[in-house]
Scaffold this motif. Structure first.
Motif, PDB file in Angstrom:
ATOM      1  N   ILE A   1       0.973   4.316  -3.000  1.00 18.30           N
ATOM      2  CA  ILE A   1       1.035   5.252  -2.655  1.00 18.30           C
ATOM      3  C   ILE A   1       2.527   6.221  -3.450  1.00 18.30           C
ATOM      4  O   ILE A   1       2.068   7.235  -3.814  1.00 18.30           O
TER       5      ILE A   1
ATOM      6  N   ILE B   1      -2.815  13.773   1.957  1.00 17.48           N
ATOM      7  CA  ILE B   1      -3.700  12.292   2.333  1.00 17.48           C
ATOM      8  C   ILE B   1      -4.016  11.365   2.551  1.00 17.48           C
ATOM      9  O   ILE B   1      -4.144  10.900   3.767  1.00 17.48           O
ATOM     10  N   MET B   2      -3.248  10.825   1.317  1.00 18.08           N
ATOM     11  CA  MET B   2      -3.251   9.290   1.098  1.00 18.08           C
ATOM     12  C   MET B   2      -2.376   8.479   2.125  1.00 18.08           C
ATOM     13  O   MET B   2      -2.234   7.404   3.400  1.00 18.08           O
ATOM     14  N   ASN B   3      -1.118   9.487   2.883  1.00 18.13           N
ATOM     15  CA  ASN B   3      -0.179   8.832   3.426  1.00 18.13           C
ATOM     16  C   ASN B   3      -0.634   9.257   5.368  1.00 18.13           C
ATOM     17  O   ASN B   3      -0.314   8.531   6.368  1.00 18.13           O
ATOM     18  N   TYR B   4      -1.726   9.786   5.714  1.00 18.45           N
ATOM     19  CA  TYR B   4      -2.657   9.736   6.338  1.00 18.45           C
ATOM     20  C   TYR B   4      -3.410   9.178   7.195  1.00 18.45           C
ATOM     21  O   TYR B   4      -3.645   8.280   7.616  1.00 18.45           O
ATOM     22  N   TYR B   5      -3.591   8.619   5.827  1.00 18.56           N
ATOM     23  CA  TYR B   5      -4.425   7.129   5.618  1.00 18.56           C
ATOM     24  C   TYR B   5      -3.706   5.969   5.820  1.00 18.56           C
ATOM     25  O   TYR B   5      -3.848   4.733   6.639  1.00 18.56           O
ATOM     26  N   ASN B   6      -2.159   6.037   4.949  1.00 18.21           N
ATOM     27  CA  ASN B   6      -1.825   4.765   4.968  1.00 18.21           C
ATOM     28  C   ASN B   6      -1.039   5.194   6.731  1.00 18.21           C
ATOM     29  O   ASN B   6      -1.289   3.875   7.694  1.00 18.21           O
ATOM     30  N   TYR B   7      -0.739   5.705   7.195  1.00 18.36           N
ATOM     31  CA  TYR B   7      -0.391   5.786   9.263  1.00 18.36           C
ATOM     32  C   TYR B   7      -1.568   5.637   9.559  1.00 18.36           C
ATOM     33  O   TYR B   7      -1.331   4.708  11.074  1.00 18.36           O
ATOM     34  N   ARG B   8      -3.248   5.783   9.400  1.00 19.50           N
ATOM     35  CA  ARG B   8      -3.908   5.312  10.709  1.00 19.50           C
ATOM     36  C   ARG B   8      -4.550   3.265  10.013  1.00 19.50           C
ATOM     37  O   ARG B   8      -4.613   2.720  10.916  1.00 19.50           O
ATOM     38  N   MET B   9      -4.389   3.209   9.200  1.00 20.36           N
ATOM     39  CA  MET B   9      -4.651   1.852   8.454  1.00 20.36           C
ATOM     40  C   MET B   9      -3.548   1.121   9.992  1.00 20.36           C
ATOM     41  O   MET B   9      -3.712  -0.238   9.269  1.00 20.36           O
TER      42      MET B   9
ATOM     43  N   LYS C   1      -3.687   0.749  12.792  1.00 21.20           N
ATOM     44  CA  LYS C   1      -5.325  -0.041  13.131  1.00 21.20           C
ATOM     45  C   LYS C   1      -4.509  -1.627  13.085  1.00 21.20           C
ATOM     46  O   LYS C   1      -4.764  -2.780  14.194  1.00 21.20           O
TER      47      LYS C   1
ATOM     48  N   ARG D   1       0.907  -0.875  -0.213  1.00 19.78           N
ATOM     49  CA  ARG D   1      -0.048  -0.067   0.255  1.00 19.78           C
ATOM     50  C   ARG D   1       0.604   1.428  -0.028  1.00 19.78           C
ATOM     51  O   ARG D   1       0.324   1.968  -1.076  1.00 19.78           O
TER      52      ARG D   1
END
Length: 497
Positions: free
Chosen positions: A259, A433-441, A444, A255
């Motif tokens: 990105i 934006i996509m790195n924020y999503y990647n860090y969140r995933m 998790k 992932r």
């Protein structure tokens, strides 16, 4: 082998400083000759821009080839051969009689030589450094502004005294210093080739010969035919495994890598065009040749300071855990500088633009490979660099010619700067934006993994339930046997009737 994080590694950094410096700065420094080459051959802005575009695209597009050669032969011989190619390409370019011949000699031959300098230099730093890797990368990447700062006035001096043909001869000789830089890349640890795979290959060859001989004696035997088919299937698998060994295509399921790849491909559409057209733009505004070349020197001086400073900041405990955000900000900041460039109408304004552009350019280049290694790790970095560079070469190839086409169409440079700025702001925003999503995933997934490790009761209960179910099934089986036999008898009677 464990990276020594020092020692001979600093000599390797110096060699990488020279190799990376030429690989990045040389295509930009050639922009000094573009106006004169354009007048000499009677070409347009977009046609002359293809020289740098082809060189940059070849440098990046040949990344997988360079990675394969490094995995096979090591960094030292690859860099030395690349330096030889660079010298041959530029010396041949001095005798070109058409713009097409310049595309081949300067664009393809010299560009391929620079590719063999860039990839091994980046890769070997990752083998020599771990804890101090961001600082080592920042110092090595500082070679680009130092070389650009030197090449910009040097190229103007060479052109005034020897013309563009004589300058290309001298530059070809200077590029041979890459061979000296490559000699510093001493291999670390054991040799990459192992004995075991060779033995395996010899065993397979012997087995194939044995099966062939038996096949001649017993052509009708189906066993031999099936064994030969199995050997052929194994040979096909071995071929795929060898390709995957040099280029790990499973990265396209990663992932973070995807990105990074999408954001960088978009970014390079506007990354190199402004620096290629900066000196011609200044000359177009009526600024003298040496002052126009000095703009590149100003950019390079600021870039020279920005790269190691960015490496130190990126290595800090506050930034390194979230280095992808810092990289995204650098790209967006770079694009903002280009959007504001058309407001600089005087030489002073262009000096201010060059200073901020040098800062933004240095920030991006210092973290360009560090962020990739942060995502995929050192073990898969060689394959990642090769796959990224071949994907980026398309937009690198198209960026400057598209900018040249805008200049030819509208007769003004500002549309080229606006295009490049808008593209880079978009790329920076996308990565943020996509790195924020990647860090969140990632957070998790890490939380779920820790929960499973800390609570083994649920796993044990589940396994016990499966074992009990299998025991119950085994116990019930004998009880059901008479019923199955009775059902079988009924079926036989029906078939008999």
């Amino acid at each position: 082998p464990v990276p020594p994080d020092g020692g001979w590694g600093w000599m390797v950094v110096f060699g990488a400083f020279v190799s990376i410096g030429f690989a990045y700065a040389f295509p930009k420094g050639l922009a000094i000759f573009f106006k004169e080459i354009q007048d000499f051959f009677g070409t347009s802005y977009s046609e002359v821009a293809w020289i740098s575009s082809i060189m940059l695209a070849t440098t990046y597009g040949a990344g997988p080839i360079s990675s394969i050669l490094v995995n096979r032969y090591g960094s030292r011989p690859v860099v030395m051969f690349g330096g030889l190619l660079c010298g041959v390409g530029m010396i041949s370019a001095a005798f070109c009689t058409s713009i097409l011949q310049l595309y081949i000699c300067v664009g393809f031959i010299t560009g391929f030589g620079l590719a063999l300098n860039l990839q091994p230099s980046v890769i070997i730093i990752g083998k020599y450094f771990l804890k101090r890797r961001p600082i080592a990368n920042g110092l090595a990447m500082a070679g680009s502004p130092v070389m650009l700062c030197t090449l910009a006035p040097l190229n103007q001096f060479l052109f005034d005294n020897f013309g563009w043909r004589g300058s290309f001869l001298i530059l070809g000789a200077i590029l041979l210093n890459c061979c000296v830089a490559g000699a510093l890349f001493r291999p670390i640890g054991a040799a990459t080739a192992s004995v075991k795979p060779q033995v395996t290959e010899e065993g397979k060859d012997a087995l194939k010969e044995k099966i062939t001989e038996e096949g001649v004696m017993e052509m009708s035997s189906p066993t031999n035919v099936s064994m030969e088919n199995n050997i052929e299937e194994e040979g096909g698998k071995d071929c795929c495994e060898k390709i995957n060994k040099y280029l790990d295509f499973s990265l396209f399921k990663h992932r973070g890598f995807l990105i990074y790849l999408i954001g960088n491909v978009l970014m390079f559409l506007g990354f190199f065009a402004p620096i290629v057209f900066l000196a011609p733009y200044a000359k177009h505004r009526g600024i003298d040749e040496y002052s126009a070349a000095f703009l590149l020197s100003i950019l390079a001086i600021v870039d020279m300071v920005a790269r190691p400073a960015t490496g130190i900041i990126a290595n800090s405990k506050w930034v390194r855990p979230r280095i992808q955000y810092f990289f995204s900000f650098s790209i967006a900041f770079n694009g903002t500088c280009h959007l504001l460039c058309p407001l600089a109408s005087s030489y002073t304004g262009l000096v201010v633009y060059s200073s901020f552009y040098g800062l933004a350019f240095g920030m991006v280049c210092a973290m360009l490979f560090e962020t990739l290694m942060d995502l995929v790790g050192a073990a898969r970095f060689t394959s990642a660099v090769g796959l990224v560079t071949i994907a980026e070469c398309c937009t690198i190839l198209l960026g400057p010619p598209i900018g040249g086409t805008l200049i030819d169409t509208f007769g003004d440079y500002k549309y080229m700067f606006i295009k490049c700025g808008a593209v880079m702001v978009l790329a920076g925003t996308f990565l943020f934006i996509m790195n924020y999503y990647n860090y969140r995933m990632l957070a998790k997934e890490e939380k779920e993994r820790k929960t499973k490790e800390e609570d083994p009761k649920s796993v044990r209960t589940e396994n016990e339930g499966r074992n009990n179910w299998s025991k119950d099934t085994t116990q019930v089986e004998p009880e059901l046997e008479p019923l199955r036999e009775e059902q079988g008898g009924v079926k036989k009677e029906k078939n008999g009737t």
